[in-house]
Design a protein around this motif. Structure first.
Motif, short mmCIF file in Angstrom:
data_model
loop_
_atom_site.label_atom_id
_atom_site.label_comp_id
_atom_site.label_asym_id
_atom_site.label_seq_id
_atom_site.Cartn_x
_atom_site.Cartn_y
_atom_site.Cartn_z
N GLY A 38 73.61 46.22 14.52
CA GLY A 38 73.20 46.85 15.78
C GLY A 38 72.89 45.79 16.83
N GLU A 39 72.14 46.19 17.82
CA GLU A 39 71.78 45.29 18.92
C GLU A 39 70.97 44.09 18.42
OE1 GLU A 39 69.35 45.37 23.16
OE2 GLU A 39 69.47 47.20 21.98
N GLU A 40 71.29 42.92 18.97
CA GLU A 40 70.53 41.72 18.64
C GLU A 40 69.07 41.93 19.05
OE1 GLU A 40 70.64 36.89 19.39
OE2 GLU A 40 71.66 38.20 20.82
N GLY A 41 68.17 41.31 18.31
CA GLY A 41 66.76 41.46 18.61
C GLY A 41 66.12 40.12 18.92
N CYS A 42 64.83 40.17 19.20
CA CYS A 42 64.09 38.95 19.45
C CYS A 42 62.65 39.14 18.97
CB CYS A 42 64.12 38.57 20.92
SG CYS A 42 63.53 39.83 22.02
N VAL A 43 62.02 38.03 18.68
CA VAL A 43 60.61 38.02 18.28
C VAL A 43 59.81 37.53 19.47
CG1 VAL A 43 58.91 37.04 16.69
CG2 VAL A 43 61.23 37.56 15.88
N LEU A 44 58.76 38.29 19.79
CA LEU A 44 57.89 37.97 20.92
C LEU A 44 56.49 37.71 20.42
CD1 LEU A 44 58.90 40.85 23.35
CD2 LEU A 44 59.88 38.55 23.22
N GLU A 45 55.81 36.75 21.04
CA GLU A 45 54.39 36.54 20.77
C GLU A 45 53.62 37.06 21.97
OE1 GLU A 45 51.40 33.18 18.93
OE2 GLU A 45 53.38 32.56 19.63
N ILE A 46 52.60 37.87 21.68
CA ILE A 46 51.78 38.48 22.71
C ILE A 46 50.44 37.73 22.77
CG2 ILE A 46 50.74 40.62 23.53
CD1 ILE A 46 53.84 40.71 23.19
N PHE A 47 50.07 37.30 23.97
CA PHE A 47 48.82 36.56 24.17
C PHE A 47 47.87 37.36 25.05
CE2 PHE A 47 51.92 33.29 23.24
CZ PHE A 47 51.22 32.38 22.49
N ASN A 48 46.57 37.06 24.93
CA ASN A 48 45.64 37.64 25.91
C ASN A 48 45.72 36.83 27.20
OD1 ASN A 48 43.98 35.36 25.62
ND2 ASN A 48 42.45 36.41 24.39
N ALA A 49 45.02 37.25 28.23
CA ALA A 49 45.16 36.65 29.56
C ALA A 49 44.29 35.42 29.78
CB ALA A 49 44.83 37.70 30.63
N LYS A 50 43.37 35.13 28.88
CA LYS A 50 42.45 34.01 29.09
C LYS A 50 43.14 32.68 28.89
CE LYS A 50 38.23 34.32 28.53
NZ LYS A 50 36.83 34.44 28.28
N ARG A 51 42.93 31.78 29.84
CA ARG A 51 43.46 30.43 29.74
C ARG A 51 42.33 29.45 29.54
NH1 ARG A 51 48.47 29.67 33.88
NH2 ARG A 51 49.50 31.59 33.35
N LYS A 52 42.63 28.38 28.86
CA LYS A 52 41.65 27.31 28.72
C LYS A 52 41.77 26.40 29.94
CE LYS A 52 41.84 27.50 23.78
NZ LYS A 52 42.51 27.03 22.61
N ARG A 53 40.70 25.76 30.29
CA ARG A 53 40.70 24.85 31.44
C ARG A 53 41.82 23.81 31.31
NH1 ARG A 53 35.34 22.26 33.83
NH2 ARG A 53 35.19 24.41 34.48
N ASN A 54 42.53 23.59 32.39
CA ASN A 54 43.62 22.61 32.46
C ASN A 54 44.78 22.91 31.50
OD1 ASN A 54 42.21 21.09 34.39
ND2 ASN A 54 41.06 20.07 32.77
N ASP A 55 44.94 24.17 31.11
CA ASP A 55 46.03 24.57 30.22
C ASP A 55 46.91 25.55 30.96
OD1 ASP A 55 47.73 25.23 28.18
OD2 ASP A 55 46.17 25.84 26.78
N LYS A 56 48.20 25.31 31.00
CA LYS A 56 49.11 26.17 31.74
C LYS A 56 49.60 27.35 30.92
CE LYS A 56 50.71 22.59 34.81
NZ LYS A 56 51.84 21.83 35.32
N SER A 57 49.37 27.35 29.62
CA SER A 57 49.84 28.44 28.78
C SER A 57 48.80 29.55 28.71
CB SER A 57 50.15 27.94 27.37
OG SER A 57 48.99 27.42 26.78
N PHE A 58 49.24 30.70 28.22
CA PHE A 58 48.32 31.82 28.06
C PHE A 58 47.36 31.55 26.92
CE2 PHE A 58 51.74 33.86 30.45
CZ PHE A 58 50.99 34.46 31.44
#
Length: 90
Positions: free
Chosen positions: A38-58
């Motif tokens: 069937g259709e190709e799939g993907c794996v996603l990681e879900i993060f909360n919205a809080k960021r650590k100081r000086n960190d560009k990622s979620f």
């Protein structure tokens, strides 16, 4: 547009089984083949919205899910981020 691993993508549809909605942002972790051609799939990681100081990622990882590739799209330069409470899944 080609989707790259470890990049943020947005959902194109609601996924009530995970408490997620169209427009929510996730990180693309992997591509997976459908077990029955069937259709190709993907794996996603879900993060909360809080960021650590000086960190560009979620913030903290909440879960990983597998979805069809048609359920995601790359982020565009005319989009903005928004915050909402994660829906509870029964």
């Amino acid at each position: 547009m080609t989707m790259e691993l470890d990049r943020e993508v947005s959902l194109t549809r609601d996924l009530p089984e995970y408490g997620l909605r169209a427009g929510d942002i996730a990180t693309l972790v992997d591509f997976v083949s459908h077990p029955n051609n069937g259709e190709e799939g993907c794996v996603l990681e879900i993060f909360n919205a809080k960021r650590k100081r000086n960190d560009k990622s979620f913030g903290e990882s909440l879960t990983e899910i597998a979805v069809p590739i048609s359920a995601i799209e790359t982020l565009r330069s005319d989009e903005i981020l928004a915050v909402r409470t994660l829906a509870k899944v029964n």
